[in-house]
Structures are given as structure tokens and as C-alpha cells.
Scaffold this motif. Sequence first.
Motif: not given
Lengths: 627, 337
Positions: A24-30, A102-116, A572-579
Motif C-alpha cells: 500500500i506504501t508503494a510509489v513505483n510508477h509502474r 519511454m523516456l528511459g527514466s527510473r520513475d516519475l519525478v514525484f512518485p509520492r504525489l502520484n500515489s496520492f 535527481l533524487a526520487v521519493a521512497r515508498p511511504s504511507i
Amino acid sequence: MINDSNYEKRLREVWKIPQGLASITAVNHRVIGVRYIVTAFIFFILAGVLALMMVLQLSGDNNNLMSHETYNQFFTMHGTTMMFLFAVPVVEGIAIYLVPLMLGSRDLVFPRLNSFGYFVFLTGGIVVWGSLFLGSAPDAGWFNYVPLAGPEYSPGINIDIYTTAISFMEIAALVAAVELIITIFRVRAPGMSLSRMPLFVWAVLVMSFMIIFAFPPLVLTSIFLAADRMIGTHFFNVAMGGNPLLWQHLFWWFGHPEVYIIAVPAFGMVSTIIPTFSRRPIVGYLIVAISMVMIGVISFGLWVHHMFSSEASILGMSLFAAASMAIALPSGAQVFAWIGTIWDSKRVEWRTPMLWVTGSIVLFTIGGLTGPMLAAIPWNWQVHDTHFVTAHFHYVLVGGAVFPIIGGLYYWFPKVTGRMMSERLGKWSFWLAFTGFNIAFFTLHYTGLMGMPRRVHTYLADQGFDLPMQIMLVGALIFAAGLAITLWNVIASLRHGPPAGDNPWNAPTLEWSTTSPPPAYNFLYIPMVHSANPLWDDKKRGEEGPLGYQTGTDYRETLGTTALDGIPEQRLAVARPSIWPLVLALSVATVFMGSLIDLIFVPIGAVLSFIALVGWNWPGKQRRRGL
Amino acid sequence: MGHRIITWRYCWALLVGSLVVLGLGGCGGVLSLQPKGPAAERIAELWWFQLLLALPFLLAVIILLLLAIRRNQRNDDTPRRSHGMRMIIWGGAVLPALAMLALMSFMIGTLVDVTEPVNRAELSIDVEGELWWWKIGYSNGEETIFTANEIHIPAGEPVALELSSDNVIHSFWVPELHGKRDLIPGNPSRFWIQADQPGTYHGQCAEFCGAQHAKMHFLVIAHEREDFMVWLEQERQPARLLIEGDGNFSGQQAFFDTGCSSCHTIRGTNAAGVVGPDLTHLASRIDIAAGTLSNVTGNLSAWIVDSQQFKPGNLMPPMPLQPDDLLDITGYLQSLS
Ligand SMILES: [Cu+2]
């Protein structure tokens, strides 16, 4: 240089996706992308069932299958769900999943926002559908015109659900748009200048900007209406000098671009899938990209064509009519770019994804041709608010968007799951859906011309709609059967599909250069890009293999590049999983949904949100360094 | 190679299928394309014009796609000239731009034709959208008389309509005569219709207006000018106030006593309610309750006792009447011609 296997291990470690309850805390874009897509398709099925029941109700005059209350809630929920809970979230979900790949990136820039954003969408959707099961769903249409939706004529809670849930869920759409735009501008693979960006990413960029300009007025006007209903303001109250036309202007300022917000990413998928199976780059890459931008811009100048029968200024209307016709040009350019690509191909492979998007070209053309007709004002007066319009926008939205989305499903399913879907079932599904769709919706042009208005729960015996509506029912059932086969195909292939390999279609874009499914960190090395079709062109030059950038493994990190040319610029630092995204989403939900019960929940929710924000930003063990 | 066969055979099937659908649809009244007045006629011409513009594009897309499919099924590797760019330029820019220009100019002409005649109208009728019926008013300068769900007009001349609503938005639409115009609270508007020949034309509310939007029909009834004048004169007559001993006196009394008069007007009597339709000439109307039921005895009394059964949610409550009251009221209403 770090030892390779060690590097891989450390990447895996730092990007690890939490499993089990902690997921539930995962933030990975996939992860979030798949959640969006699955949830959206569940809403699609629910809204589709509503549609079938409505068609059943209309298959005979004075039919008593359902009461007018039920019917009115059904058509409102069908529209609202398809627009807000299916179409926008599904294209955003696909974008969230695919864009970093498609962009060759590891994640979106704001993974937590994404999960929110996802949790906001989910709670909003559950509340709206909960209200339907309790029999008090919104019932004034997805366009929710005042005064019908005002306090006097809709005193129940139904419309309050609409105003609060809509403004609430728009938060999700908006945060997704913001993070997609910034991702697209900041973390493209080195060498991927804007002119080498995949067309699907162009489409997502256009969509996201459109969301940012289109949704705030909708939120604003929903808040006006909520204020009228809950605290007695007079924005739309005629007796006190308010004006119902204000709602229409603000709603359609959003509502028209909304159609393209859904359609443009679908165009992007068509422009991605056709070149792959035509084994050649798209014809007129630049024209297609510019066309999408133009569609995005022009679509904000069309809203009055939804109001031709309410306005009376001929000159003003004519300008909007001209703009509405002008949008046919960039749309037409894309259609012919697709046809031209197939035409110029040496050999087209008719795999299932290609069938769906080619079918979509035909359907979208039919819908696209009735569009300028509706822009012709006198004709608009004749067919506005009839089934003719229903037919038109189903050709555009189902033909032009849902068909490519299903094509996209067949196309990217192997990447997401590592397994192929059945071609045989896919083709059956397509032909049934294509036939059924045409039978059902072509007929609607006819009932419209016969004089059948939209949104009627029944009609008179001597109006002669029985037979065409029965034809429609047959078509709708065939269409549904076609889609059901795809659903079955998905479920069966998840288990039994043959392994896909990295690049089963021999496609040119970066997402196919990594494994299927991709590892949590997407790419071992951030790839370097030399052209718009890297996998094809690299192969020609014999440049396969691990060529690219390593990133740090102390914390989640991806490579930041410049906005125009994609020159590496920063780590660029990218956020970790979070509740906390979940907690914040529930707190904001308390503000909105609580206001339906008692206004006291508004301050309570605000305090909770504040606490959640503090928790969200609390510095963790692992200090975040933006180097 | 199997694809090709499926594709062609399927295309024929689809074509034949859609022609069948077209044919079936064509049997029923395609009202929008069967104009009975000048405005609808202009609009129908616009339709045929734009269909003529659109069809070549549709055919071009389908034919080019099919040809493209065949072309690259030939499977030869000789290099060919690329046509894609040319397709974009012609199919995506030049030709559609010309088509849009043509459509725009044709449309402006039509627009003038279908809006301007309102200025020549001699007769002007008030049309108010109610929940969920139509209130129709004829004014002679001093007094306005009302009827419901039937608009009588003289044929062969433009008639102006003053559209308004004081509740929610409705939309006025008689497909055989003209397009739609919305009735928006606080924004009254002037519209017009014209029927070339005497006859009855069906109309319906076209903007979703709540519970019984689906049962908000009306009729436009066009007469020769003289007949229309006769009808209007007749309509102006109030009902006769009956006195003890008259045929339907007990019906009239029951109408007052059971509360009908608080919602309905019968001119010439004390009944002056304005919630429901004016019943002064009820018996002369073709339908009741905005097209929901035909105006015959059985329907009328069934409606009076429990209108909710036919039009759930409408603003007339069920009226639990004694059987003989019901009989009397029905008889009385049927005498109001
Ligand atoms: Cu209405």
C-alpha cells in the motif's frame, strides 16, 4: 566503475517494491500505473453494464423495466463514470506506466504525489458508486445543468455527491498532469531532444497541459454550485440575479477540451502502434506532433458549440462554428499520416493491436465527419440533444479512444506482464466489437434524425423508435460480447500466455529495450538516444548492449536532463515508498466527503491533512540530497 | 493471407448490413429530413450538402486503407515512391480546408434564412416551459388566454414564439418545422416556426429537465388562416358558469369542492389555479398530460384519480375521489369544448 552484478543488486535493493500489506506504501510508477488502469477498467465495465440496461429499457415504447429515477441516475452515472472514472484515469494510468519507460527514466519525478493521486481517485470513485447502490446517485446528467441541479429542483443529496466528488477527483487528474509534465521536461534519456520524443509522450504532454487549463474552471464552477446548495449563495439563482448560462460556459470550457484530453493520448497510441507494425517510422512525425499541439490549443475555442441552441448572437456563434470546423484539419492530418504510414510500408503485420487501431481510424473518421456537421449552427439546432449527437461522440470517444486503448492493451500487455495475449481471441474480440459497435451506434444517427431526444427514459408508441432501438440492443450485445472476450483473454493470458521476451513486436521505442516485465528500477543503465526510433536505429548501427549512464544506489536516483535537448544536467533524487500519500488522500477526502454529512468535517479534515503533510515531509533516516 | 479474404467479405457484409439498417430506418418517419416548413427545409438542404461533402472523405479513408492493405500484401521488395506526405497534405490539409470553407459559406446562408423571418411574423405566441408540460398563451393586447400542449397556428406564414421558463431549462423542438431553441430561466428568447400546410406536427422537450422529461410532448396544429381565426375566437370564449339545474352542475361543484380549482383555471368560473394547465377548453384537446394519454373518457378519469401512475413524479397529486364525484367531474370536463 562498480562491479556490474553488485551494481544490479544495489539498484534492486534501493528500488525494491514493498510486498504484501506494505505494498500500500508503494510509489513505483509502474505499480501506480497498473492500479490506475485496473481500477479504471472496473469502472468501465460497471458503466458499460449501466449502458446495456438503458438500451434494454429503451428497446420498447413505454417500457417499465426501470423507473425514471433509476434511468436518470443510470445515464448520469454512465456519462460521469465514463468521463471521470474511466477515460481520464485510464489514459493517465497508461501514461504513468509508460512515460518513464519511454523516456528511459527510473520513475516519475514525484512518485509520492502520484500515489496520492491514485488514492484520491479511488476514494472519489467509491463514494460516487456507493451512492448509486444506495439509490441516491447524481441524476441531472454528467453536464449537471442548473437550475435543475440547483437547490430548488434537486434538493436531495444526489447532486451534492456530484459537486463534491467531482471537485475532489479533479485533484487526482491535476496532480497527475503536473507530475507528467515535469517528468517529460526533466528526465528524458540523454540525447532525447524534444524532436526525438516518442509521439505518445508528445500526446501525454499535450493532454497534461490541457488538463491544467481545463479542470480548474470545472472545480471552480462545482464549488459555486456547492455553495449555492449548501450555504445559500446565488451564483446560479435567477431570482437573485444569478445566471444559469454561467454554469454552461464554465462547464463546457472544461467539457469540450475534455473530449480531446481523452482522444489525444489515444491518437498518440495509434501513432505508436501503426509504425511498429508497418515496420517504418511514421510519415510526418513533426506534422503529427504539431497537430496534437494545435488540437490542444484550438479545443479551448470551441466550447460555445455545445450551447448553440441557448445563445442568440449569430456573429459570436459563427466564430465558434469556424473554430470547430478548423479542428478538423489537425485531426485529418493525423488520420492521413496513419494511412500514409500503412501505405508506404513494405509489409504490414496484421497483429491484434494493429487491427484495433486500424478499425479505430475508420470509426474516428465517421465521428470526425459528423463533427463539422454539428458545428454548422442550423444543423446543430436540428440534431442537438438527440441521438445523432450520442452517435457522433460515441464514434469519436469509443471509436477514436477506446479502440486504440484496447489496441494499446494488446500491445503493451506483454511488456507489463511478460506474457503474450492470444491472437485468436484478440481477433475474434475485435471483429465482434467492431461489428456490434457499428450496428449499435450507426443506428443512433438514425433515431436522432427520426426525432429521438437524448436522456429520455421512454417514448411514445407512435414515434416508431422501437425497431431501431431493438437493432441497437442487438448491436450493443455483440459489442459487449466482443469486449468480454478481451477481458477473458486478459485473465487467461495472465496465467497461460506464452512468455513475451523483451521486444515481441520488434518495436522501436525505449520501453522495449528492458525486460518484460521491467525490473523495479526499469533500466540497468539509463539509455542514450540518438534518434526518434532508438531500437531500430541502434540495431542498424550495431550499438546494442549496455551503453548508458549508471546512477547512484544510495537512494532512489534518476538522471535529470535539460528540457529541450535532453543533455544530462543533474542527479535527481526520487521519493521512497511511504504511507503518507494514503493518509493525506483520506484526510482530504474527509474534507470533501465529510462536508456531505456535516460541515464540521471540513476543519477536522483540514487538521488531518496538515498532520499528513508534516509526516510526508518529515526528514527520514535517509537524507534526501538533490545533488 | 487468410486476412485478406476475411477483410473483403466482411466489408461487403458490413456495407449490406448498414444499407439494411438505413432502409429499415427510412421506413419510419425521419422527421428531421421530412421538412414541413421553410426553416426545416433549409436545414435539411444543409444536411444533404454537408453529407455530400463528407462522404468522399469517408470513402477516401476506407478505400485508401483497403488499397494500402492490399498493396503491401503483395510482398515485393522493389523500392517504391513514398506517397504518405502527399496524402497528409491533400487529405489532411488542402481538401478539408476547402470543404470547410464551402460548408461555412453554405451554413451562413442557411443561418440567415432560418433566423430572419421572425421579423415578418404578425402573430406572436407565448410558450412557457413548465414541469412537465407546455403553457401556451395568446394575447390580444389586453388579455392573454392560455391553453396547454397544443400550439395552433395559421399555415403559410411565420409565427413568432416568445419562449420563457421560470423553472428549469427546457428546449422547444418541432423537427418537421425548425431546429431547437432552449428556454432558459432569466433569458427569454424569440423564436419562430412556420408550417406550409395545415396539419399536425409533433414536438417534444429536448433538454433534460428532470423526472418526466420524456413525457413532455406537444403538438403544433396548423390551420388555414380563416380556420385559425375561428379557432382563436372560440378559444377566447370563457366557460359558462353553470347554475343549479344545468346538466353538469354537480361536476362543476365537485371540481371546486375537491380542490381541483386550486391548481387549475377554468375561465368564467372561480377556478383560477395556475399550477396545472388551463382547462377552459380541455375537451377540444387531442391529448392530455403533454402527450402522455389520448383525451378519451377512460384515460381522463384514470388520470384524475391517479396521474402518478402514468407520469410518476408529475406535480398533480393523486386525487382519491368518490366514484360519482369522478363521474361528474369527468363529464363536466368533457363538456368544456
Ligand atoms: Cu422539458
